[in-house]
Design an enzyme around this catalytic site. Structure first.
Site, mmCIF file in Angstrom:
data_model
loop_
_atom_site.group_PDB
_atom_site.id
_atom_site.type_symbol
_atom_site.label_atom_id
_atom_site.label_comp_id
_atom_site.label_asym_id
_atom_site.label_seq_id
_atom_site.Cartn_x
_atom_site.Cartn_y
_atom_site.Cartn_z
ATOM 1 N N CYS A 1 0.468 1.282 3.357
ATOM 2 C CA CYS A 1 -0.003 -0.073 3.664
ATOM 3 C C CYS A 1 0.756 -1.115 2.846
ATOM 4 O O CYS A 1 1.089 -2.189 3.347
ATOM 5 C CB CYS A 1 -1.508 -0.188 3.415
ATOM 6 S SG CYS A 1 -2.508 0.813 4.555
ATOM 7 N N CYS B 1 -2.522 2.196 -1.673
ATOM 8 C CA CYS B 1 -2.045 2.803 -0.435
ATOM 9 C C CYS B 1 -0.572 2.450 -0.244
ATOM 10 O O CYS B 1 -0.235 1.342 0.168
ATOM 11 C CB CYS B 1 -2.867 2.325 0.759
ATOM 12 S SG CYS B 1 -2.305 3.046 2.324
#
Length: 195
Positions: free
Chosen positions: A160, A157
């Protein structure tokens, strides 16, 4: 040649506390060919678990545990939990490692979707995902963020990863410490691929 007859494989499994008598088809395939990658993998696993300049042994084991939890590898989860306990990890710290991994798996899916689609509605709508464990973690904010970064890197991700890398640095960490954590996560993920 079987896994248990290959000294490199036995040594590798011992590094992570796994039984050499277990069934490991991918490792067996490499052992039968006496593949040189086995030696590299054993060295890599040994280095990330035993030679960090920036992570304590307990931190190393908890980070490795977070990857094992993320990848749902129960035998490795069990052996790393035992090893972390021997290094002083408390029940609360072990539980928080599991909780952090679950939360980040949730967040990684959600925020990856937001990033991929990039429509105003999805960007502006509140996620509605409770994250109270991030407010006052038992492991401390810096290490919790470091673990969050490692799990996010394993899960791919980008949003993130960027957010947690920035947060880890804001909480007093260093780039070498982040580098060690990500290298550890990647090597443990690679090991699990063969287990």
């Amino acid at each position: 040649m079987t896994t248990t007859q290959n000294e490199t494989v036995v040594s590798l499994l011992n590094l992570v506390g796994l039984n050499a008598e277990g069934t490991y088809p991918a490792l067996d395939a490499l052992a039968q060919a006496d593949h040189r990658y086995l030696r590299d993998l054993k060295i890599n696993v040994g280095n990330v678990l035993n030679n960090s300049q920036t992570l304590t042994k307990k931190e190393t084991l908890l980070l490795a545990l977070s990857v094992a939890v993320n990848e749902k590898h129960q035998p490795l989860m069990d052996s790393l939990t035992d090893a972390a306990r021997q290094e002083g990890a408390t029940t609360a710290e072990l539980a928080e490692t599991i909780a952090c991994t679950s939360l980040l798996s949730t967040n990684n899916v959600f925020y990856r979707f937001r990033h991929f689609i990039s429509k105003d509605y999805y960007q502006q709508t509140q996620p509605g995902i409770r994250m109270s464990i991030m407010m006052n973690p038992v492991l401390g904010k810096e290490f919790f963020e470091l673990m969050s970064l490692a799990v996010s890197a394993v899960n791919g991700c980008e949003l993130c990863v960027r957010s947690h890398e920035e947060s880890v640095l804001k909480h007093g960490s260093s780039e070498p410490r982040i580098f060690d954590a990500i290298r550890l996560a990647s090597v443990i993920k690679g090991l699990i691929t063969l287990l």
